[in-house]
Design an enzyme around this catalytic site. Structure first.
Site, mmCIF file in Angstrom:
data_model
loop_
_atom_site.group_PDB
_atom_site.id
_atom_site.type_symbol
_atom_site.label_atom_id
_atom_site.label_comp_id
_atom_site.label_asym_id
_atom_site.label_seq_id
_atom_site.Cartn_x
_atom_site.Cartn_y
_atom_site.Cartn_z
ATOM 1 N N ARG A 57 0.836 -1.214 0.000
ATOM 2 C CA ARG A 57 0.000 0.000 0.000
ATOM 3 C C ARG A 57 0.868 1.261 0.000
ATOM 4 O O ARG A 57 0.452 2.312 -0.483
ATOM 5 C CB ARG A 57 -0.974 -0.022 1.193
ATOM 6 C CG ARG A 57 -1.878 1.202 1.288
ATOM 7 C CD ARG A 57 -3.166 0.937 2.066
ATOM 8 N NE ARG A 57 -2.934 0.268 3.334
ATOM 9 C CZ ARG A 57 -2.483 0.845 4.460
ATOM 10 N NH1 ARG A 57 -2.221 2.132 4.481
ATOM 11 N NH2 ARG A 57 -2.302 0.141 5.557
ATOM 12 N N TYR A 110 -15.816 15.054 -16.502
ATOM 13 C CA TYR A 110 -16.231 13.670 -16.282
ATOM 14 C C TYR A 110 -17.280 13.635 -15.168
ATOM 15 O O TYR A 110 -17.135 14.304 -14.144
ATOM 16 C CB TYR A 110 -14.986 12.859 -15.889
ATOM 17 C CG TYR A 110 -15.281 11.417 -15.617
ATOM 18 C CD1 TYR A 110 -15.656 10.572 -16.664
ATOM 19 C CD2 TYR A 110 -15.205 10.892 -14.345
ATOM 20 C CE1 TYR A 110 -15.938 9.236 -16.428
ATOM 21 C CE2 TYR A 110 -15.481 9.564 -14.096
ATOM 22 C CZ TYR A 110 -15.847 8.742 -15.147
ATOM 23 O OH TYR A 110 -16.129 7.428 -14.902
ATOM 24 N N ASP A 180 -7.056 17.180 -15.627
ATOM 25 C CA ASP A 180 -7.373 15.797 -15.969
ATOM 26 C C ASP A 180 -7.104 15.680 -17.466
ATOM 27 O O ASP A 180 -7.841 16.199 -18.292
ATOM 28 C CB ASP A 180 -8.837 15.493 -15.624
ATOM 29 C CG ASP A 180 -9.218 14.049 -15.924
ATOM 30 O OD1 ASP A 180 -8.560 13.424 -16.771
ATOM 31 O OD2 ASP A 180 -10.196 13.564 -15.320
ATOM 32 N N LYS A 205 -8.067 4.277 -19.390
ATOM 33 C CA LYS A 205 -8.418 4.658 -20.754
ATOM 34 C C LYS A 205 -7.204 4.477 -21.683
ATOM 35 O O LYS A 205 -6.685 3.396 -21.768
ATOM 36 C CB LYS A 205 -8.953 6.087 -20.762
ATOM 37 C CG LYS A 205 -9.970 6.381 -19.653
ATOM 38 C CD LYS A 205 -11.293 5.667 -19.850
ATOM 39 C CE LYS A 205 -12.203 5.746 -18.629
ATOM 40 N NZ LYS A 205 -12.503 7.094 -18.166
#
Ligand SMILES: *Cc1c(COP(=O)(O)O)cnc(C)c1O
Length: 389
Positions: A57, A110, A180, A205
């Protein structure tokens, strides 16, 4: 992780994120934990920032290789990967903003980003002002000195393909600025070079590019990325090494994929302009796009996504989606298959009507993620289906 100045970015996509071994493909490191030599080393690990060899993590070698590659491509000191694009967005906002702080955000964005800003942010008392990102002055004008922590933008925007002037955005000092850049990918634009603080991607994407990874990433200066890392390890939207491996694998072919997709997208956009039941086409590569000159100035490729409006609204859109044989209705973008989505009822279904109206999200709007099939086959499929609408 600044790339060698003499290399073209297409080459950096091949040379970046190498771990120093002779392996040509990314090495998959599945271990969640590494043992230490004893108390002293464990204590060193407990004090370390974003370092591998302790607990996954905090950092993982495969994820780190992907992060190094993105940092090299974005020309930044550092990068940090997340479990998804939304994991990156929520972690950045919550790392940097507290109750009483203010965010300036682009309205046309988005839908997940929008939902996060109007939902959890409002609940936590983080105030958000939405502006029309096409006019960069609006971002600067909405900044409240001492209150605004973050200016959040998206370019090109999903699904309307609006652009943000990166030069103007980079001039904003005080709050952190974020782009973004998912629809552009690092191969088409590098916002940090304009002075933007944080570049963010849904690597689900175009970066991973094969519809086989759910992954997010941010890139920026080392100190800022380390600050966000310190929050992100508590937030826990940690990138999986499997997805990071696919992200790095995707980077190797990103330049050729994007070149082909951009070429096909432009050809399709030009052809769509000539169709009688198409009432509008949005693609930054079109001379008729209101921000075409800006696109030429700041983008190497115009990208794999276009959108268009169909006469007859939602019923016609529904007929089109059912009549297509090669192009599939699906909500993601940037992969090998050409996909189409009716944004207002799918990806952006949750957006309120007023915002839909303001951002051009009409019932006629269809978004196409252009894939890697032969252009003529995509065109023929669209042509046959449009005849039935
Ligand atoms: C898909 C997308 C996101 C969210 O990414 P996930 O990986 O689905 O969480 C964020 N921004 C843009 C522009 C996107 O297209």
């Amino acid at each position: 992780m600044t790339s060698d100045d003499h290399l073209q970015i297409a080459t950096t996509a091949i040379t970046s994120g190498r771990d120093g071994s002779n392996a040509l493909a990314p090495s998959l490191s599945t271990s969640s934990t590494w043992s230490s030599s004893g108390l002293e080393e464990s204590n060193r690990q407990a004090n370390a920032l974003h370092q591998t060899g302790n607990y996954s993590r905090y950092a993982n070698p495969t994820v780190e290789a992907f992060e190094h590659a993105v940092a090299e491509l974005e020309n930044t000191e550092s990068a940090l990967a997340f479990a998804s694009g939304m994991g990156a967005i929520s972690s950045v906002v919550l790392a940097l903003c507290s109750t009483g702080d203010h965010i300036v955000a682009q309205r046309n964005c988005y839908a997940g980003t929008y939902a996060f800003l109007v939902g959890p942010c409002a609940r936590l008392g983080i105030d958000v002002t939405f502006v029309d990102g096409r006019n960069a002055q609006e971002f600067a004008a909405a900044v409240r000195p001492g209150k605004t922590m973050l200016v959040m933008t998206e370019s090109p925007s999903n699904p309307h393909l609006d652009l943000v002037d990166l030069t103007e955005l980079g001039k904003i000092k005080g709050p952190f600025t974020l782009v973004d850049s998912t629809l552009a990918t690092p191969l088409a634009q590098q916002p940090h070079d304009y002075g933007v603080s944080i570049v963010l991607h849904s690597a689900t994407k175009g970066i991973a590019g094969h519809n086989d990874a759910t992954l997010g990433v941010i890139a920026g200066d080392l100190d800022l990325i380390n600050d966000i890392w310190a929050y992100a390890v508590l937030h826990g939207a940690t990138a999986s090494p499997f997805d990071a491996m696919n992200g790095l694998r995707g980077i190797r072919t990103l330049d050729v994929r994007l070149a082909r997709q951009s070429e096909t997208a432009l050809a399709l956009a030009l052809w769509l302009l000539t169709q009688k039941n198409v009432t509008g086409v949005y693609y930054p590569g079109l001379k008729s796009h209101p921000q075409h000159e800006l696109a030429v100035k700041q983008m190497r490729y115009f990208g794999s996504v276009l959108s268009f409006e169909i006469a007859g609204g939602k019923p016609a859109a529904s007929k089109l989606l059912s009549a297509l044989k090669l192009v599939r209705p699906a909500v993601t973008l940037g992969g090998p298959e050409t996909l189409i989505s009716h944004s207002a009822s799918s990806t952006h279904n949750s957006v309120d009507i007023e915002t839909k109206t303001k951002t051009g999200l009409s019932d006629s709007l269809l978004r196409v993620s252009v894939g890697l099939e032969a252009c003529v086959d995509i065109k023929n499929d669209l042509e046959n289906a449009l005849k039935n609408c």
